[in-house]
Design an enzyme around this catalytic site. Structure first.
Site, mmCIF file in Angstrom:
data_model
loop_
_atom_site.group_PDB
_atom_site.id
_atom_site.type_symbol
_atom_site.label_atom_id
_atom_site.label_comp_id
_atom_site.label_asym_id
_atom_site.label_seq_id
_atom_site.Cartn_x
_atom_site.Cartn_y
_atom_site.Cartn_z
ATOM 1 N N ASP A 1 -7.497 3.082 -13.448
ATOM 2 C CA ASP A 1 -7.167 1.822 -12.782
ATOM 3 C C ASP A 1 -8.028 0.698 -13.326
ATOM 4 O O ASP A 1 -9.234 0.662 -13.096
ATOM 5 C CB ASP A 1 -7.375 1.979 -11.270
ATOM 6 C CG ASP A 1 -6.262 2.774 -10.620
ATOM 7 O OD1 ASP A 1 -5.086 2.432 -10.866
ATOM 8 O OD2 ASP A 1 -6.558 3.728 -9.883
ATOM 9 N N PHE B 1 -7.586 -1.400 -4.329
ATOM 10 C CA PHE B 1 -8.581 -0.495 -3.756
ATOM 11 C C PHE B 1 -7.993 0.897 -3.529
ATOM 12 O O PHE B 1 -6.795 1.026 -3.257
ATOM 13 C CB PHE B 1 -9.081 -1.036 -2.408
ATOM 14 C CG PHE B 1 -9.649 -2.426 -2.514
ATOM 15 C CD1 PHE B 1 -10.957 -2.626 -2.950
ATOM 16 C CD2 PHE B 1 -8.852 -3.525 -2.246
ATOM 17 C CE1 PHE B 1 -11.464 -3.914 -3.087
ATOM 18 C CE2 PHE B 1 -9.355 -4.819 -2.377
ATOM 19 C CZ PHE B 1 -10.670 -5.014 -2.803
ATOM 20 N N ASP C 1 1.811 5.543 -6.471
ATOM 21 C CA ASP C 1 0.373 5.275 -6.496
ATOM 22 C C ASP C 1 -0.076 4.610 -5.198
ATOM 23 O O ASP C 1 0.347 3.500 -4.886
ATOM 24 C CB ASP C 1 0.083 4.350 -7.698
ATOM 25 C CG ASP C 1 -1.400 4.121 -7.941
ATOM 26 O OD1 ASP C 1 -2.221 4.665 -7.184
ATOM 27 O OD2 ASP C 1 -1.714 3.397 -8.899
ATOM 28 N N GLY C 2 -0.933 5.314 -4.473
ATOM 29 C CA GLY C 2 -1.568 4.737 -3.296
ATOM 30 C C GLY C 2 -1.286 5.511 -2.021
ATOM 31 O O GLY C 2 -0.132 5.731 -1.663
ATOM 32 N N HIS D 1 -3.363 2.097 -15.966
ATOM 33 C CA HIS D 1 -2.670 1.185 -15.046
ATOM 34 C C HIS D 1 -3.400 -0.153 -15.079
ATOM 35 O O HIS D 1 -4.490 -0.280 -14.514
ATOM 36 C CB HIS D 1 -2.689 1.829 -13.653
ATOM 37 C CG HIS D 1 -2.154 0.979 -12.563
ATOM 38 N ND1 HIS D 1 -2.295 1.291 -11.221
ATOM 39 C CD2 HIS D 1 -1.449 -0.192 -12.574
ATOM 40 C CE1 HIS D 1 -1.728 0.370 -10.478
ATOM 41 N NE2 HIS D 1 -1.223 -0.556 -11.275
ATOM 42 N N MET E 1 4.071 1.137 -6.402
ATOM 43 C CA MET E 1 2.836 0.989 -5.626
ATOM 44 C C MET E 1 3.161 1.210 -4.155
ATOM 45 O O MET E 1 3.926 0.453 -3.560
ATOM 46 C CB MET E 1 2.243 -0.405 -5.792
ATOM 47 C CG MET E 1 1.656 -0.716 -7.158
ATOM 48 S SD MET E 1 0.406 0.439 -7.757
ATOM 49 C CE MET E 1 -0.850 0.326 -6.474
ATOM 50 N N SER F 1 -6.702 9.502 -9.813
ATOM 51 C CA SER F 1 -7.222 8.173 -10.145
ATOM 52 C C SER F 1 -8.737 8.243 -10.159
ATOM 53 O O SER F 1 -9.366 8.506 -9.129
ATOM 54 C CB SER F 1 -6.784 7.147 -9.103
ATOM 55 O OG SER F 1 -7.607 5.999 -9.231
HETATM 56 C C1 DX5 Z 1 -4.887 0.951 -6.290
HETATM 57 C C2 DX5 Z 1 -4.903 1.945 -7.432
HETATM 58 C C3 DX5 Z 1 -4.698 3.364 -7.016
HETATM 59 C C4 DX5 Z 1 -5.683 3.879 -6.037
HETATM 60 C C5 DX5 Z 1 -5.237 5.181 -5.470
HETATM 61 O O1 DX5 Z 1 -4.906 -0.326 -6.801
HETATM 62 O O2 DX5 Z 1 -3.882 1.626 -8.353
HETATM 63 O O3 DX5 Z 1 -4.622 4.196 -8.156
HETATM 64 O O4 DX5 Z 1 -6.960 3.984 -6.560
HETATM 65 O O5 DX5 Z 1 -6.207 5.613 -4.563
HETATM 66 P P1 DX5 Z 1 -5.851 6.531 -3.326
HETATM 67 O O6 DX5 Z 1 -5.194 7.755 -3.849
HETATM 68 O O7 DX5 Z 1 -7.197 6.779 -2.737
HETATM 69 O O8 DX5 Z 1 -4.937 5.734 -2.421
HETATM 70 ZN ZN ZN Z 2 -3.322 2.974 -10.122
#
Ligand code: DX5
Ligand code: ZN
Length: 220
Positions: free
Chosen positions: A37, A145, A177-178, A68, A139, A10
């Site tokens: 993102d 974030f 994701d996350g 996304h 998610m 990301s």
């Molecule tokens: C959150 C985003 C993610 C996020 C992932 O809203 O969709 O893609 O940036 O970040 P990390 O891998 O740091 O959790």
């Molecule tokens: Zn994402």
């Protein structure tokens, strides 16, 4: 069928002042996709990247752009992201009144369509969409974030979706994701995921660390 683990860094965690070089660096480092993102400060409490940035980044990598969308409404911006160079366009069903129509719109532009399930969103949301989906994104944090902690309850959702996808017989990617780290990546993969978004875990340490970070995530 679950495929070999692929990594989609990301770019939310990249250095925004040198984003073109960052995209080129993760491409060189063995990333499988570029995860973009897009946040609007309305559907989620943060503002990030628009179609103009996606267009500017496009020449810096031949990898698929996995866009996304965390925006509401979705439909008025789908064409702009498609024209900017998105290959996969994913959205949250809560962001519009007619997710089925949005999927058709994305497909009509020749792009792959993905549905994103928030931590609270039940698996049943995809019941009448799955026939047209190329990707389902779970998610494992609340969107908005990078750098948040993985929510364990989503592993059950991944397991259920893996069964549903396999039963469908369709080549649908199951993306998470996350909060993906060396500790959570193997758990997500064991539950059935085959595409891992990794922001913090990819970009920590700067460009000289990217290849190692991606390799270790794939091996984890
Ligand atoms: C959150 C985003 C993610 C996020 C992932 O809203 O969709 O893609 O940036 O970040 P990390 O891998 O740091 O959790
Ligand atoms: Zn994402």
């Amino acid at each position: 069928m679950q495929q070999a683990t692929r990594i989609a860094p990301s770019i939310l965690s990249a250095d925004f002042a040198t984003l073109g070089a960052e995209v080129a660096a993760i491409t060189e480092a063995g990333a499988d996709m570029v995860h973009v993102d897009v946040m609007d400060g309305h559907f989620v409490p943060n503002i990030t990247i628009g179609p103009a940035i996606v267009k500017a980044l496009r020449p810096h990598s031949a990898l698929p752009f996995d866009v996304h969308l965390m925006i509401a409404p979705v439909d008025p911006f789908v064409v702009a992201f498609a024209e900017a160079g998105a290959d996969i366009i994913s959205f949250h069903p809560e962001a519009g009144a007619h997710p089925h129509r949005t999927v058709q719109l994305i497909k009509s532009l020749g792009k792959k369509a993905g549905i994103v399930l928030n931590p609270h969103t039940p698996v049943e949301m995809i019941d009448y969409l799955i026939d047209d989906l190329d990707l389902i994104l779970v998610m494992s944090v609340n969107p908005g974030f990078g750098g948040q902690s993985f929510i364990d309850s989503q592993l059950r959702k991944i397991e259920t979706l893996r069964k549903r996808i396999d039963a469908s017989g369709k080549p649908i990617d199951l993306e998470v994701d996350g909060g993906i780290t060396l500790a959570t990546a193997p758990r997500a993969v064991a539950a059935g995921a085959d595409l891992l978004v990794a922001g913090t875990a990819t970009f920590t340490g700067g460009p000289s660390a990217y290849a190692d970070n991606i390799r270790r995530l794939k091996a984890a």
